[in-house]
Design a protein around this motif. Structure first.
Motif, PDB file in Angstrom:
ATOM      1  N   ARG A   3       0.833  -1.200   0.000  1.00 16.12           N
ATOM      2  CA  ARG A   3       0.000   0.000   0.000  1.00 16.12           C
ATOM      3  C   ARG A   3       0.874   1.257   0.000  1.00 16.12           C
ATOM      4  O   ARG A   3       0.624   2.204  -0.754  1.00 16.12           O
ATOM      5  N   LEU A   4       1.917   1.239   0.814  1.00 17.51           N
ATOM      6  CA  LEU A   4       2.811   2.402   0.879  1.00 17.51           C
ATOM      7  C   LEU A   4       3.585   2.598  -0.427  1.00 17.51           C
ATOM      8  O   LEU A   4       3.791   3.724  -0.869  1.00 17.51           O
ATOM      9  N   ARG A   5       3.999   1.506  -1.047  1.00 12.18           N
ATOM     10  CA  ARG A   5       4.701   1.624  -2.335  1.00 12.18           C
ATOM     11  C   ARG A   5       3.781   2.201  -3.405  1.00 12.18           C
ATOM     12  O   ARG A   5       4.196   3.039  -4.208  1.00 12.18           O
ATOM     13  N   LYS A   6       2.513   1.734  -3.401  1.00 14.63           N
ATOM     14  CA  LYS A   6       1.551   2.244  -4.381  1.00 14.63           C
ATOM     15  C   LYS A   6       1.310   3.733  -4.161  1.00 14.63           C
ATOM     16  O   LYS A   6       1.299   4.522  -5.110  1.00 14.63           O
ATOM     17  N   ARG A   7       1.150   4.130  -2.907  1.00 13.49           N
ATOM     18  CA  ARG A   7       0.928   5.541  -2.578  1.00 13.49           C
ATOM     19  C   ARG A   7       2.153   6.377  -2.961  1.00 13.49           C
ATOM     20  O   ARG A   7       2.027   7.486  -3.495  1.00 13.49           O
ATOM     21  N   ASN A   8       3.337   5.831  -2.712  1.00 18.48           N
ATOM     22  CA  ASN A   8       4.575   6.522  -3.068  1.00 18.48           C
ATOM     23  C   ASN A   8       4.659   6.720  -4.577  1.00 18.48           C
ATOM     24  O   ASN A   8       5.034   7.803  -5.051  1.00 18.48           O
ATOM     25  N   GLN A   9       4.304   5.707  -5.340  1.00 16.25           N
ATOM     26  CA  GLN A   9       4.325   5.816  -6.798  1.00 16.25           C
ATOM     27  C   GLN A   9       3.330   6.865  -7.273  1.00 16.25           C
ATOM     28  O   GLN A   9       3.635   7.668  -8.162  1.00 16.25           O
ATOM     29  N   GLN A  10       2.126   6.893  -6.674  1.00 12.09           N
ATOM     30  CA  GLN A  10       1.130   7.894  -7.048  1.00 12.09           C
ATOM     31  C   GLN A  10       1.657   9.304  -6.780  1.00 12.09           C
ATOM     32  O   GLN A  10       1.503  10.214  -7.609  1.00 12.09           O
ATOM     33  N   LEU A  11       2.278   9.472  -5.624  1.00 16.15           N
ATOM     34  CA  LEU A  11       2.797  10.798  -5.271  1.00 16.15           C
ATOM     35  C   LEU A  11       3.947  11.210  -6.192  1.00 16.15           C
ATOM     36  O   LEU A  11       4.064  12.389  -6.559  1.00 16.15           O
ATOM     37  N   GLU A  30       4.271  10.291  -9.342  1.00 16.00           N
ATOM     38  CA  GLU A  30       3.655  10.656 -10.622  1.00 16.00           C
ATOM     39  C   GLU A  30       3.018  12.040 -10.543  1.00 16.00           C
ATOM     40  O   GLU A  30       3.150  12.848 -11.463  1.00 16.00           O
ATOM     41  N   GLU A  31       2.333  12.315  -9.434  1.00 14.32           N
ATOM     42  CA  GLU A  31       1.721  13.633  -9.251  1.00 14.32           C
ATOM     43  C   GLU A  31       2.798  14.722  -9.201  1.00 14.32           C
ATOM     44  O   GLU A  31       2.647  15.794  -9.801  1.00 14.32           O
ATOM     45  N   ASN A  32       3.899  14.428  -8.521  1.00 18.13           N
ATOM     46  CA  ASN A  32       5.004  15.381  -8.439  1.00 18.13           C
ATOM     47  C   ASN A  32       5.589  15.658  -9.819  1.00 18.13           C
ATOM     48  O   ASN A  32       5.875  16.808 -10.167  1.00 18.13           O
ATOM     49  N   ASN A  33       5.776  14.613 -10.616  1.00 21.75           N
ATOM     50  CA  ASN A  33       6.293  14.793 -11.977  1.00 21.75           C
ATOM     51  C   ASN A  33       5.344  15.631 -12.824  1.00 21.75           C
ATOM     52  O   ASN A  33       5.782  16.496 -13.591  1.00 21.75           O
ATOM     53  N   LEU A  34       4.035  15.388 -12.691  1.00 21.99           N
ATOM     54  CA  LEU A  34       3.043  16.165 -13.436  1.00 21.99           C
ATOM     55  C   LEU A  34       3.095  17.641 -13.032  1.00 21.99           C
ATOM     56  O   LEU A  34       3.073  18.529 -13.887  1.00 21.99           O
ATOM     57  N   LEU A  35       3.193  17.888 -11.740  1.00 16.93           N
ATOM     58  CA  LEU A  35       3.259  19.273 -11.267  1.00 16.93           C
ATOM     59  C   LEU A  35       4.534  19.970 -11.744  1.00 16.93           C
ATOM     60  O   LEU A  35       4.504  21.155 -12.092  1.00 16.93           O
ATOM     61  N   ARG A  36       5.638  19.248 -11.774  1.00 16.14           N
ATOM     62  CA  ARG A  36       6.876  19.837 -12.291  1.00 16.14           C
ATOM     63  C   ARG A  36       6.732  20.192 -13.758  1.00 16.14           C
ATOM     64  O   ARG A  36       7.198  21.240 -14.204  1.00 16.14           O
ATOM     65  N   LEU A  37       6.076  19.314 -14.517  1.00 17.24           N
ATOM     66  CA  LEU A  37       5.847  19.578 -15.938  1.00 17.24           C
ATOM     67  C   LEU A  37       4.985  20.818 -16.113  1.00 17.24           C
ATOM     68  O   LEU A  37       5.275  21.681 -16.947  1.00 17.24           O
ATOM     69  N   LYS A  38       3.940  20.942 -15.295  1.00 21.07           N
ATOM     70  CA  LYS A  38       3.067  22.114 -15.375  1.00 21.07           C
ATOM     71  C   LYS A  38       3.837  23.391 -15.045  1.00 21.07           C
ATOM     72  O   LYS A  38       3.652  24.426 -15.696  1.00 21.07           O
ATOM     73  N   VAL A  39       4.692  23.336 -14.040  1.00 17.14           N
ATOM     74  CA  VAL A  39       5.482  24.518 -13.670  1.00 17.14           C
ATOM     75  C   VAL A  39       6.415  24.894 -14.815  1.00 17.14           C
ATOM     76  O   VAL A  39       6.560  26.081 -15.150  1.00 17.14           O
ATOM     77  N   ASP A  40       7.043  23.893 -15.444  1.00 14.98           N
ATOM     78  CA  ASP A  40       7.920  24.184 -16.586  1.00 14.98           C
ATOM     79  C   ASP A  40       7.148  24.843 -17.725  1.00 14.98           C
ATOM     80  O   ASP A  40       7.627  25.807 -18.335  1.00 14.98           O
TER      81      ASP A  40
END
Length: 126
Positions: free
Chosen positions: A75-83, A85-95
């Motif tokens: 469960r923690l690994r899945k949550r970590n992966q989701q976070l 992916e969300e972090n990567n998406l937010l970085r892309l949006k900021v760029d």
């Protein structure tokens, strides 16, 4: 009574007593460990109701269900992966936003420059 008599004359120190009055130093190693409690074992700690033991350079769960730990880890690994992916998406949006901002700023500077040139040109005609 002479004037130059040596008034300082230290007394001799008494002989020292035996260093240890205990007979524990006569015991063998295993008996001393039992008597003095020198067998500590590996370090343990309790975090959030789970007991952990330090073995071979790793903290290992001492008690608790192993299946529950595996499910929690998944469960923690899945949550970590989701976070991540969300972090990567937010970085892309900021760029993208920074690129848009720099493009708009460049256009604004060009327009200001053109406006200044037009003002200068109109002043020369007058």
């Amino acid at each position: 009574m002479p004037l130059f008599r040596n008034t300082f004359s230290p007394k001799k120190t008494p002989p020292r007593k035996c260093a240890s009055l205990s007979n524990l130093h006569l015991l063998d190693r295993s008996t001393r460990e039992i008597e003095l409690g020198l067998e500590y074992g590996s370090p343990t700690m309790n975090l959030t109701g789970q007991s952990l033991k330090f073995e071979n350079g790793q903290w290992v769960a001492e008690s608790g269900s192993i299946m529950g730990d595996r499910r929690e880890m998944q469960r923690l690994r899945k949550r970590n992966q989701q976070l991540e992916e969300e972090n990567n998406l937010l970085r892309l949006k900021v760029d993208i936003l920074l690129d848009m901002l720099s493009e708009t700023t460049a256009k604004s500077h060009l327009m200001e420059k053109e406006l200044e040139e037009l003002k200068n040109h109109s002043r020369r005609r007058k």
